[in-house]
Design an enzyme around this catalytic site. Structure first.
Site, PDB file in Angstrom:
ATOM      1  N   CYS A 150       0.840  -1.198   0.000  1.00 38.65           N
ATOM      2  CA  CYS A 150       0.000   0.000   0.000  1.00 38.65           C
ATOM      3  C   CYS A 150       0.881   1.255   0.000  1.00 38.65           C
ATOM      4  CB  CYS A 150      -0.987  -0.055   1.151  1.00 38.65           C
ATOM      5  SG  CYS A 150      -2.456   0.915   0.827  1.00 38.65           S
ATOM      6  N   HIS A 157      -3.575  -5.179   0.525  1.00 40.54           N
ATOM      7  CA  HIS A 157      -2.979  -5.698   1.771  1.00 40.54           C
ATOM      8  C   HIS A 157      -3.111  -7.222   1.810  1.00 40.54           C
ATOM      9  CE1 HIS A 157      -2.457  -1.844   3.956  1.00 40.54           C
ATOM     10  NE2 HIS A 157      -3.452  -1.455   3.187  1.00 40.54           N
ATOM     11  N   GLU A 190      -1.631  -9.278   3.517  1.00 42.07           N
ATOM     12  CA  GLU A 190      -1.426  -9.862   4.850  1.00 42.07           C
ATOM     13  C   GLU A 190      -2.735 -10.319   5.499  1.00 42.07           C
ATOM     14  OE1 GLU A 190      -0.945  -6.702   4.013  1.00 42.07           O
ATOM     15  OE2 GLU A 190      -1.402  -5.274   5.623  1.00 42.07           O
TER      16      GLU A 190
HETATM   17  N1  GLN Z   1      -1.938   6.696   2.834  1.00 47.57           N
HETATM   18  C1  GLN Z   1      -2.034   5.922   1.635  1.00 47.57           C
HETATM   19  C2  GLN Z   1      -3.405   6.033   0.985  1.00 47.57           C
HETATM   20  O1  GLN Z   1      -4.328   6.452   1.618  1.00 47.57           O
HETATM   21  C3  GLN Z   1      -1.706   4.472   1.903  1.00 47.57           C
HETATM   22  C4  GLN Z   1      -2.715   3.781   2.747  1.00 47.57           C
HETATM   23  C5  GLN Z   1      -2.237   2.488   3.313  1.00 47.57           C
HETATM   24  O2  GLN Z   1      -1.050   2.207   3.300  1.00 47.57           O
HETATM   25  N2  GLN Z   1      -3.139   1.688   3.859  1.00 47.57           N
HETATM   26  O3  GLN Z   1      -3.548   5.664  -0.159  1.00 47.57           O
END
Ligand code: GLN
Length: 608
Positions: free
Chosen positions: A401, A528, A530
């Site tokens: 992310c 994600h 994970e």
């Molecule tokens: N801050 C970034 C976004 O909002 C990444 C978010 C995250 O890593 N969950 O896209």
């Protein structure tokens, strides 16, 4: 229709006793006895969900398929029970009040005074009954047992309406359908070495005063409880001595279901729930093997996690678990080096040279680098430096992310020469925005307004590591939680400079997976992965990272190519069996192939 059976898990004396792990382990034990199990976590706070809470304070925000942002305990349930829960499986005070207040505004209670008892307490009971019926294991029809975990500690003001509701609920569902397990603490005083029962006595008295009677006591302690201590607890707490279970300290949490089994917790539960026919030996062979293998690992793999919340490992709980699942599959002992991202920055070199040196030393001694998700600009420059270091020095790298966004920024700065390239999250007026706010987001409402939950990624490049690791599937479904995305306008230039965008969403405009093809392992994902890793089914790209970090990636990828062959080898099985019966890996490549095999086929596997 068969009646749902409920198990309520409460906690006493102090918080942090591992109530969530205990409740998940109870669920796993019952599942191993052939029952279908679901779970509900009650969090008595006023937030509607965990989405707006700081990982610093509360640990990670776990994301579900349906986009629910929930307490990390739901992650434990999903991992232990291998189920997919819904946002409604996490009840908060906020959600219940919202529900009742909406009804009040609609006029559903017209003429009545709306009160905690009966309106809030009724709403809690209805919610539990409704959600318990939702199938979570992919099969049709409701589960047999619902494990309800009440967050907090008995006596908290916040949990009072829930206790009242659960007291009424136990009466409503009737004896034989409700089992209360109270998790408590039996401290050992160093001076005399005596196991002290008084705190448990007090907390059980508190519970009884609130109208709930425990059927089983699960006592956390450093060592097994002495028989006379169990007798004493039995006498004062009115629980049969054989139903006083000790959860003494174990090397890792996978032991907890085994501890419960060894002390016949399932039999105690079946007795209370009136399920005598089911009380057969739980089948936990695969789980036991994996736990033993994990205990016996000694060759290390060092992964540096470069993040913001490095002081509280719970902030990255699912990332840690996914790394663990992958490391066990590779037969390596996982060592995580926490690198505070901001300590890698130039400012720290000026302000705190020791911290700067320590952070770089950790990063440089790692076999692999992982940059997890995150929000806000603190430490972003440090993450960019970590991504640059890994790319230039050919160290296996995995960005999740924000970790992927950072890798894109770094590539634009270093390779395209756009020195001010940035995300508009950190520099709204950058002249080279390579990560931008998504059009469908909201800048005013913070709760629940991100791109959340399970979304599909289509692979566009078939000859790349990420696709191979995902079993050459054309598409995958992973969970998301973000507001920003890679700017599609800059993708062409990045691609020409050597950054490959291997996975995109259905529109082809949203970048989901990046890869540097001529690097040993340099992958970033907007999702994600994970959250969907399981002890027996490590998540593909975590497995790739760990395998690359310990020099096993080629074997893993080759194993994949000869999957058909592996398939029949496993079908025949004897050589593999021998490997596992010995309890250690003599043929690592085989084992990893098995891991992939089990992963791609969604099977559970005796290997990991
Ligand atoms: N801050 C970034 C976004 O909002 C990444 C978010 C995250 O890593 N969950 O896209």
């Amino acid at each position: 229709m068969k009646k749902m059976k409920y198990i309520l898990v409460t906690g006493g004396v102090v918080s942090g006793l591992g109530k969530g792990v205990t409740a998940s382990s109870i669920g796993l034990l019952l599942k191993a006895c052939g029952l279908r199990v679901t779970s509900i976590k009650i969090d008595p706070y006023l937030n509607s969900d965990a989405g707006t809470m700081s990982p610093f304070e509360h640990g990670e925000v776990f994301v579900l398929d349906d986009g629910g942002e929930v307490d990390l305990d739901l992650g434990n349930y999903e991992r232990f029970l291998d189920v997919k829960l819904t946002r409604d499986n996490n009840i908060t005070t906020g959600k219940i009040y919202q529900y009742v207040l909406d009804k009040e505004r609609r006029g559903d209670y017209l003429g009545k005074t709306v009160q905690v008892v009966p309106h809030i307490t009724d709403a809690i009971q209805e919610w539990i009954e409704r959600v318990a019926m939702i199938p979570v294991d992919g099969k049709e029809g409701p589960a047999d047992v619902c494990v309800i975990e009440l967050g907090g500690t008995i006596g908290d003001i916040e949990s009072m309406p829930f206790i009242e509701a659960l007291g009424q609920f136990s009466y409503r569902v009737g004896a034989g359908n409700f089992c209360l397990i109270h998790v408590s603490l039996v401290p050992v005083l160093n001076v005399v070495g005596e196991q002290k029962t008084k705190p448990t006595q007090h907390s059980v008295r508190g519970l009884r005063g609130l109208g709930l009677t425990p059927n089983i006591l699960a006592c956390r302690s450093t060592m097994a409880l002495d028989d006379n201590v169990k007798e004493k607890l039995s006498q004062f707490c009115h629980v049969p001595a054989e139903d006083v279970i000790t959860l003494y300290d174990v090397p890792n949490i996978w032991h907890v279901p085994l501890l419960l089994r060894d002390q016949k917790a399932h039999e105690a539960i079946f007795k209370v729930l009136n399920l005598p026919g089911i009380a057969k030996e739980p089948s936990l062979k695969e789980w036991t093997t994996r736990t033993e293998i994990c205990d016996g690992l000694h060759e290390r793999v060092r992964i540096a996690i470069v993040g913001k919340y490095t002081g509280l490992p719970d902030s990255y709980l699912s990332v840690l678990k996914a790394l663990l699942h992958a490391s066990v599959a590779c037969r390596k002992k996982l060592v995580v080096d926490w690198v505070p991202a901001s300590d890698l920055e130039d400012m720290t070199e000026i302000e705190n040279l020791d911290a700067y040196k320590a952070a770089w030393k950790l990063l440089k001694s790692a076999d692999g680098v992982l940059v997890p998700g995150g929000f806000g600009d603190r430490g972003v420059q440090g993450k960019i430096l970590a991504a640059k270091y890994a790319r230039e020095n050919r160290i296996p790298f995995f960005g999740i992310c924000l970790g992927m966004q950072v890798a894109v920024i770094e590539f634009a700065r270093s390779v395209l020469g756009l020195t001010d390239a940035n995300s508009t999250e950190f520099d709204p007026s950058t002249r080279n925005p390579c990560v931008i706010f998504m059009p469908e987001g909201s800048k005013t409402q913070m709760g629940g307004t991100m791109r959340l939950g399970s979304r599909r990624t289509y692979f566009e490049v078939m000859d790349c590591k990420s696709v191979k690791l995902y079993g050459n599937r054309r598409y995958i479904d992973e969970r998301h939680r973000h507001r920003y995305e890679v700017n599609p306008d800059i993708v062409g230039r990045l691609e020409n400079a050597g950054l490959s965008f291997t996975g995109k969403d259905e529109s082809g405009q949203r970048m989901e997976v990046i890869e540097v093809p001529d690097h040993p392992y340099y992958i970033g994902v907007q999702f994600h992965p994970e959250f969907k890793s399981r002890p027996g089914k490590p998540s593909a790209l975590f497995l790739g990272l760990v395998a690359a970090a310990c020099g096993q990636l080629d074997a893993l990828l080759q194993g994949f190519e000869s999957r058909e062959k592996v398939n029949c080898e496993i079908g025949n099985g004897p050589s593999n069996k021998k490997v596992y019966q010995n309890g250690y890996a003599t043929k690592p490549a085989n084992i990893i192939r098995d891991a992939i095999y089990s992963y791609c086929n969604g099977l559970s596997c005796t290997v990991i």
